[in-house]
Design a protein around this motif. Structure first.
Motif, mmCIF file in Angstrom:
data_model
loop_
_atom_site.group_PDB
_atom_site.id
_atom_site.type_symbol
_atom_site.label_atom_id
_atom_site.label_comp_id
_atom_site.label_asym_id
_atom_site.label_seq_id
_atom_site.Cartn_x
_atom_site.Cartn_y
_atom_site.Cartn_z
ATOM 1 N N MET A 34 -3.537 13.428 -9.357
ATOM 2 C CA MET A 34 -3.432 14.257 -10.640
ATOM 3 C C MET A 34 -2.717 14.263 -11.435
ATOM 4 S SD MET A 34 -6.464 14.754 -10.427
ATOM 5 C CE MET A 34 -7.226 13.541 -9.623
ATOM 6 N N THR A 35 -1.579 14.737 -11.281
ATOM 7 C CA THR A 35 -0.781 14.814 -12.919
ATOM 8 C C THR A 35 -0.188 13.385 -13.025
ATOM 9 O OG1 THR A 35 -0.140 16.106 -10.904
ATOM 10 C CG2 THR A 35 1.780 14.759 -12.847
ATOM 11 N N GLN A 36 -0.109 11.986 -12.291
ATOM 12 C CA GLN A 36 0.059 10.557 -12.791
ATOM 13 C C GLN A 36 -1.543 10.517 -13.541
ATOM 14 O OE1 GLN A 36 -0.956 7.667 -10.280
ATOM 15 N NE2 GLN A 36 1.172 6.474 -10.994
ATOM 16 N N LEU A 37 -2.286 11.050 -13.449
ATOM 17 C CA LEU A 37 -3.645 10.627 -14.254
ATOM 18 C C LEU A 37 -3.698 11.921 -15.350
ATOM 19 C CD1 LEU A 37 -6.187 9.528 -14.937
ATOM 20 C CD2 LEU A 37 -7.524 11.482 -13.230
ATOM 21 N N TYR A 38 -3.036 12.754 -15.419
ATOM 22 C CA TYR A 38 -2.898 13.221 -16.928
ATOM 23 C C TYR A 38 -2.594 12.729 -17.591
ATOM 24 C CZ TYR A 38 -2.469 17.281 -19.704
ATOM 25 O OH TYR A 38 -2.377 18.419 -20.994
ATOM 26 N N VAL A 39 -0.645 12.391 -17.233
ATOM 27 C CA VAL A 39 0.490 11.931 -18.133
ATOM 28 C C VAL A 39 -0.162 10.205 -18.894
ATOM 29 C CG1 VAL A 39 2.775 11.045 -17.572
ATOM 30 C CG2 VAL A 39 2.422 12.900 -16.470
ATOM 31 N N GLY B 66 0.649 -0.903 0.025
ATOM 32 C CA GLY B 66 0.059 -0.311 -0.311
ATOM 33 C C GLY B 66 0.758 1.199 -0.058
ATOM 34 N N GLY B 67 -0.010 2.145 -0.182
ATOM 35 C CA GLY B 67 1.419 3.553 -0.302
ATOM 36 C C GLY B 67 0.154 4.865 -0.492
ATOM 37 N N THR B 68 0.659 6.241 0.291
ATOM 38 C CA THR B 68 -0.485 7.095 0.122
ATOM 39 C C THR B 68 0.446 8.527 -0.860
ATOM 40 O OG1 THR B 68 -0.401 6.574 2.365
ATOM 41 C CG2 THR B 68 -1.014 9.207 1.439
ATOM 42 N N ILE B 69 -0.534 8.614 -1.948
ATOM 43 C CA ILE B 69 -0.008 9.414 -3.054
ATOM 44 C C ILE B 69 -1.119 11.093 -2.962
ATOM 45 C CG2 ILE B 69 -1.766 8.872 -4.531
ATOM 46 C CD1 ILE B 69 -0.191 9.048 -6.697
ATOM 47 N N PRO B 70 -0.262 12.143 -2.490
ATOM 48 C CA PRO B 70 -0.901 13.592 -2.710
ATOM 49 C C PRO B 70 -2.009 13.759 -4.227
ATOM 50 C CG PRO B 70 1.325 13.651 -2.010
ATOM 51 C CD PRO B 70 0.839 12.673 -2.924
ATOM 52 N N PHE B 71 -3.140 14.528 -3.507
ATOM 53 C CA PHE B 71 -3.923 14.359 -4.933
ATOM 54 C C PHE B 71 -3.183 15.186 -5.789
ATOM 55 C CE2 PHE B 71 -6.871 17.426 -6.485
ATOM 56 C CZ PHE B 71 -8.089 16.130 -6.947
ATOM 57 N N THR C 284 -15.649 15.387 -5.351
ATOM 58 C CA THR C 284 -15.552 15.967 -3.897
ATOM 59 C C THR C 284 -15.271 14.469 -3.621
ATOM 60 O OG1 THR C 284 -17.227 17.787 -3.699
ATOM 61 C CG2 THR C 284 -16.487 16.870 -2.350
ATOM 62 N N PHE C 285 -14.021 14.270 -2.608
ATOM 63 C CA PHE C 285 -13.770 13.241 -2.180
ATOM 64 C C PHE C 285 -13.823 13.292 -0.528
ATOM 65 C CE2 PHE C 285 -11.216 13.496 -5.890
ATOM 66 C CZ PHE C 285 -11.612 12.398 -6.780
ATOM 67 N N CYS C 286 -14.744 12.958 0.055
ATOM 68 C CA CYS C 286 -14.878 12.692 1.484
ATOM 69 C C CYS C 286 -14.573 11.610 2.035
ATOM 70 C CB CYS C 286 -16.004 13.301 2.076
ATOM 71 S SG CYS C 286 -17.135 12.876 0.819
ATOM 72 N N GLY C 287 -14.254 10.707 1.727
ATOM 73 C CA GLY C 287 -15.025 9.368 2.668
ATOM 74 C C GLY C 287 -12.802 9.205 3.276
ATOM 75 N N THR C 288 -12.653 7.634 2.908
ATOM 76 C CA THR C 288 -11.428 7.224 3.410
ATOM 77 C C THR C 288 -10.585 7.187 2.185
ATOM 78 O OG1 THR C 288 -12.396 4.763 1.980
ATOM 79 C CG2 THR C 288 -12.297 5.101 4.620
ATOM 80 N N ASN C 289 -10.951 8.050 1.354
ATOM 81 C CA ASN C 289 -10.179 7.901 -0.363
ATOM 82 C C ASN C 289 -9.154 6.876 -0.071
ATOM 83 O OD1 ASN C 289 -11.613 10.761 -0.277
ATOM 84 N ND2 ASN C 289 -9.425 11.694 1.094
ATOM 85 N N VAL C 290 -9.888 5.848 -0.164
ATOM 86 C CA VAL C 290 -8.285 4.694 -0.553
ATOM 87 C C VAL C 290 -8.288 4.165 -2.111
ATOM 88 C CG1 VAL C 290 -7.709 2.153 0.384
ATOM 89 C CG2 VAL C 290 -8.372 4.042 1.551
#
Length: 301
Positions: A66-71, A57-62, A135-141
């Protein structure tokens, strides 16, 4: 190992096309553009994927997500469009060979490649803007191996109607229209090849399209299943639930970029010939250097 092989294989294709005059042709130019897409795609997803898997598992800033998704989205869209342009190139070469050199000029090829990147950058920028407004307001997993559109949509707690509309509209210039052009091109190509009187001519014409057709089939098959067709549920593997979309995502993010340079090099006589020539030249050069070294050493003794 697959990641290193992908980067090295695609860099080899790019270097051979850029340095060899015999490969300064439209088809090889588009193959090198496809290799650039594959390097960007696998570099965008695979290192972070390895980090997540090795650390369970890992944590990624928002903003990083978004940058990874765009590329990722831009490279996927560019690959769709480049494969379409390559099918058009094969169509002109087989169905209109007398005008091929006047149609597929260097400027025309540069314009087509630039259009592929511009369309992908602009269309996917709109989609990323829409995704960032969720909007992301849950566990954001994110139950996925990297930041992708559908996993982000699943964890959003706001309405996704605007996101779905934009995704549906942008699928036409990026996915559905390219597929239509590819199918139309290959129908005309097959009809034209079947009219050839000689079996040798037919075999030669089919061989020039076989590698591209294999890549197109693998790429669009996985893309359509993941993004267009409904999900097929979960499968069990080592007492863990593994999503089908995760397994398929490995195909177009890891396996396809790895196999593309192999397909284009193994099924292309010109690339194999130049690659073998470079290997032979380097081997002879190294042998000459070694013989010169030993000759100097014997002379010194």
């Amino acid at each position: 190992m697959l990641y290193c092989g992908t980067v090295c294989g695609n860099l080899l294709i790019i270097s051979l096309v850029s340095t060899s005059k015999n490969l300064h042709a439209p088809m090889y130019f588009f193959i090198s553009q496809l290799s650039i897409c594959d390097i960007l795609l696998t570099t965008d997803t695979t290192p972070s994927m390895l980090h997540i898997l090795l650390n369970n598992g890992g944590t990624i800033p928002f903003i990083n997500c978004m940058t990874q998704l765009y590329v990722f989205a831009v490279t996927e869209a560019s690959e769709c469009l480049l494969l379409t342009v390559m099918s058009y190139d094969r169509y002109v070469a087989i169905c209109n060979p007398l005008h091929y050199s006047s149609i597929m000029t260097n400027n025309h090829c540069l314009i087509l490649a630039a259009l592929c990147w511009v369309i992908a950058l602009s269309c996917l920028f709109i989609e990323i803007l829409t995704s960032s407004m969720l909007t992301f307001c849950g566990t954001n997993v994110i139950d996925h191996l990297f930041c992708d559109l559908m996993p982000l949509r699943e964890i959003a707690c706001s309405g996704t109607s605007t996101f779905d509309i934009v995704k549906y509209i942008l699928s036409f210039p990026v996915l559905l229209i390219p597929i239509t052009i590819i199918i139309t091109s290959y129908i005309n190509i097959i009809v034209t090849i079947l009219r050839f009187p000689s079996n040798i001519s037919k075999q030669k014409a089919f061989s020039t399209c076989s590698a591209h057709l294999i890549v197109v089939t693998m790429f669009f098959f996985t893309i359509l299943i993941v993004y267009i067709f409904p999900k097929r549920g979960q499968t069990s593997n080592s007492n863990k639930l593994v999503s089908t979309s995760k397994l398929l995502s490995l195909l177009y993010t890891v396996f396809t970029p790895f196999i593309n340079p192999i397909l284009y090099s193994l099924r292309n006589k010109e690339i194999k010939k130049i690659f073998a020539g470079n290997i032979q030249y380097k081997s002879i050069f190294q042998l000459l250097e070694m013989s010169e070294f030993f000759k100097n050493a014997i002379f010194f003794v």
